[in-house]
Design a protein around this motif. Structure first.
Motif, mmCIF file in Angstrom:
data_model
loop_
_atom_site.group_PDB
_atom_site.id
_atom_site.type_symbol
_atom_site.label_atom_id
_atom_site.label_comp_id
_atom_site.label_asym_id
_atom_site.label_seq_id
_atom_site.Cartn_x
_atom_site.Cartn_y
_atom_site.Cartn_z
ATOM 1 N N VAL A 252 0.846 -1.190 0.000
ATOM 2 C CA VAL A 252 0.000 0.000 0.000
ATOM 3 C C VAL A 252 0.886 1.248 0.000
ATOM 4 N N ARG A 253 0.477 2.246 -0.765
ATOM 5 C CA ARG A 253 1.244 3.476 -0.872
ATOM 6 C C ARG A 253 0.750 4.500 0.161
ATOM 7 N N PRO A 254 1.594 5.495 0.489
ATOM 8 C CA PRO A 254 1.282 6.368 1.635
ATOM 9 C C PRO A 254 0.031 7.225 1.486
ATOM 10 N N TYR A 255 -0.175 7.845 0.316
ATOM 11 C CA TYR A 255 -1.341 8.705 0.171
ATOM 12 C C TYR A 255 -2.635 7.902 0.274
ATOM 13 N N ALA A 256 -2.649 6.715 -0.337
ATOM 14 C CA ALA A 256 -3.827 5.855 -0.259
ATOM 15 C C ALA A 256 -4.109 5.455 1.183
ATOM 16 N N LEU A 257 -3.069 5.104 1.913
ATOM 17 C CA LEU A 257 -3.240 4.686 3.302
ATOM 18 C C LEU A 257 -3.790 5.834 4.153
ATOM 19 N N ALA A 258 -3.179 7.009 4.028
ATOM 20 C CA ALA A 258 -3.631 8.160 4.827
ATOM 21 C C ALA A 258 -5.071 8.529 4.500
ATOM 22 N N CYS A 259 -5.436 8.456 3.222
ATOM 23 C CA CYS A 259 -6.776 8.824 2.788
ATOM 24 C C CYS A 259 -7.820 7.811 3.262
ATOM 25 N N ILE A 260 -7.574 6.532 2.989
ATOM 26 C CA ILE A 260 -8.607 5.518 3.230
ATOM 27 C C ILE A 260 -8.799 5.257 4.718
ATOM 28 N N ARG A 261 -7.739 5.274 5.500
ATOM 29 C CA ARG A 261 -7.945 5.014 6.930
ATOM 30 C C ARG A 261 -8.709 6.171 7.587
ATOM 31 N N SER A 262 -8.467 7.411 7.145
ATOM 32 C CA SER A 262 -9.249 8.535 7.655
ATOM 33 C C SER A 262 -10.703 8.434 7.209
ATOM 34 N N LEU A 263 -10.915 7.966 5.967
ATOM 35 C CA LEU A 263 -12.274 7.803 5.471
ATOM 36 C C LEU A 263 -13.058 6.810 6.327
ATOM 37 N N PHE A 264 -12.470 5.648 6.606
ATOM 38 C CA PHE A 264 -13.158 4.650 7.412
ATOM 39 C C PHE A 264 -13.392 5.156 8.848
ATOM 40 N N ALA B 18 -5.087 17.221 9.332
ATOM 41 C CA ALA B 18 -4.758 16.663 8.022
ATOM 42 C C ALA B 18 -3.245 16.632 7.803
ATOM 43 N N VAL B 19 -2.560 17.719 8.187
ATOM 44 C CA VAL B 19 -1.098 17.764 8.056
ATOM 45 C C VAL B 19 -0.457 16.714 8.957
ATOM 46 N N LEU B 20 -0.975 16.573 10.168
ATOM 47 C CA LEU B 20 -0.466 15.566 11.103
ATOM 48 C C LEU B 20 -0.566 14.160 10.523
ATOM 49 N N ILE B 21 -1.743 13.793 10.032
ATOM 50 C CA ILE B 21 -1.965 12.440 9.505
ATOM 51 C C ILE B 21 -1.052 12.169 8.315
ATOM 52 N N LEU C 91 -15.713 14.431 11.732
ATOM 53 C CA LEU C 91 -15.523 15.541 10.793
ATOM 54 C C LEU C 91 -14.067 15.683 10.384
ATOM 55 N N TYR C 92 -13.143 15.677 11.335
ATOM 56 C CA TYR C 92 -11.725 15.832 11.027
ATOM 57 C C TYR C 92 -11.269 14.766 10.034
ATOM 58 N N ASN C 93 -11.699 13.532 10.281
ATOM 59 C CA ASN C 93 -11.240 12.438 9.429
ATOM 60 C C ASN C 93 -11.874 12.472 8.041
ATOM 61 N N LEU C 94 -13.161 12.810 7.959
ATOM 62 C CA LEU C 94 -13.804 12.890 6.648
ATOM 63 C C LEU C 94 -13.189 14.004 5.800
ATOM 64 N N LEU C 95 -12.949 15.156 6.406
ATOM 65 C CA LEU C 95 -12.353 16.262 5.648
ATOM 66 C C LEU C 95 -10.901 15.969 5.278
ATOM 67 N N THR C 96 -10.184 15.276 6.161
ATOM 68 C CA THR C 96 -8.806 14.882 5.840
ATOM 69 C C THR C 96 -8.782 13.922 4.657
ATOM 70 N N ALA C 97 -9.694 12.944 4.659
ATOM 71 C CA ALA C 97 -9.777 11.994 3.538
ATOM 72 C C ALA C 97 -10.068 12.735 2.230
ATOM 73 N N ALA C 98 -10.981 13.693 2.279
ATOM 74 C CA ALA C 98 -11.319 14.456 1.070
ATOM 75 C C ALA C 98 -10.130 15.282 0.582
ATOM 76 N N PRO D 246 -7.181 13.644 -3.847
ATOM 77 C CA PRO D 246 -6.542 13.911 -5.149
ATOM 78 C C PRO D 246 -5.132 13.334 -5.267
ATOM 79 N N LEU D 247 -4.408 13.267 -4.137
ATOM 80 C CA LEU D 247 -3.064 12.685 -4.160
ATOM 81 C C LEU D 247 -3.097 11.164 -4.184
ATOM 82 N N ALA D 248 -4.212 10.586 -3.718
ATOM 83 C CA ALA D 248 -4.303 9.137 -3.553
ATOM 84 C C ALA D 248 -4.940 8.421 -4.741
#
Length: 306
Positions: A49-61, A89-92, A192-199, A203-205
């Motif tokens: 798994v690549r980093p952007y995908a991981l950061a995006c999808i785990r925040s989404l879930f 978002a920057v932290l994650i 909210l934090y996680n949904l907005l971070t995933a969004a 684009p990077l993921a």
């Protein structure tokens, strides 16, 4: 004369609230500590798994699992919530990227420069008091993190080190902002934090989302258990105890995280990391012993008053 003697009831209630807050933060730190193991497992074959995908999808879930609470956002200050979202978002993102460019031990331990940021900010912004033993604990903990950073600054490691330190700054800023959000459901805020971070990361993921079904399942578990629930516990804890105490307690994650990675995938920390980790353990012991002695003194005073 007895009417002039202060009752210990209110003080004991406040201490019980503080203990509940500290227990929430301890639980959050333990759950967070499995992050390195999750990330290193997902990075390896057969998942890759690549980093952007991981950061995006785990925040989404994480966000989706807690989305039922979003109506509870009413009353939360919008400007502070927006600022906290950016810091989160920057932290994650920087933490996940740091794990891809250095060891899990370095990534998490470098992130733990953040208690120093929190200590300065809590005194300056919230007028929290820094007790002598807390200052000693912070100094020893930061010395441990400095040892790790110094030992990790090698060719090929500089990017991971820089990302780890960036995540520390983002974490400190996020915690200070969150400390100033006393209203709104903690569950709703975490969602909210996680949904907005995933969004924001999506684009990077986009080009990295082709993953085996097993990888999606692991990321879903991580998002809910290791991201969503711990942040709910953190937000609840911050309403019951000081930001400085929360920052020192979460140093425990910095010790457990590389331990789980070592046991799970065999990634051994360096001698520098072990030395710095011992200093962090000493800092935790100082803080917890100070709290225990303080509680004993208060209980003794209460018995005397009675």
């Amino acid at each position: 004369m007895l009417k002039d003697i202060p009752t210990p009831g209110k003080g004991q209630a406040a201490r019980r609230r503080a203990l509940r807050g500290q227990a929430c933060i301890v639980a959050a730190a333990i759950l967070w500590s499995f992050g390195g193991l999750f990330i290193k497992t997902l990075m390896a074959e057969p998942y890759s798994v690549r980093p952007y995908a991981l950061a995006c999808i785990r925040s989404l879930f994480a966000g989706l699992a807690l989305a039922w609470a979003l109506p509870g956002l009413r009353g939360a200050p919008p400007i502070r919530v927006a600022s906290a979202t950016v810091a989160y978002a920057v932290l994650i993102l920087t933490y996940v990227l740091a794990n891809f460019h250095t060891t899990a031990a370095n990534a998490i331990l470098l992130q733990y420069f953040y208690p120093l940021i929190v200590a300065v900010g809590a005194v300056a912004v919230y007028r929290e008091r820094l007790h002598t033993k807390t200052v000693a604990a912070l100094a020893i903990g930061m010395a441990g993190v400095t040892v790790i950073a110094a030992g990790s600054w090698q060719p090929g490691e500089w990017l991971g080190v820089g990302l780890g330190l960036s995540s520390a700054v983002a974490y400190g800023v996020f915690l200070l902002i969150q400390r100033g959000i006393p209203t709104g459901s903690p569950v709703a805020l975490a969602s909210l934090y996680n949904l907005l971070t995933a969004a924001a990361i999506l684009p990077l993921a986009i080009g990295e989302l082709a993953m085996p079904p097993e990888a999606w399942a692991i990321i879903a578990v991580q998002g809910v258990v290791q991201i969503g629930i711990p942040y709910v516990l953190l937000f609840k804890g911050l309403r019951l105890t000081s930001a400085i105490t929360a920052a020192v307690i979460t140093l425990g994650e910095a010790v457990l995280n590389p331990l789980w990675v070592w046991l799970g995938v065999g990634e051994s920390p360096s001698a520098w990391t072990i030395t710095g980790g011992c200093a962090i353990i000493a800092a935790l012991l100082i803080q917890f012993l100070a709290k225990a002695n303080g509680n004993n003194a208060h209980r003794a005073a209460g018995r005397e008053v009675q």
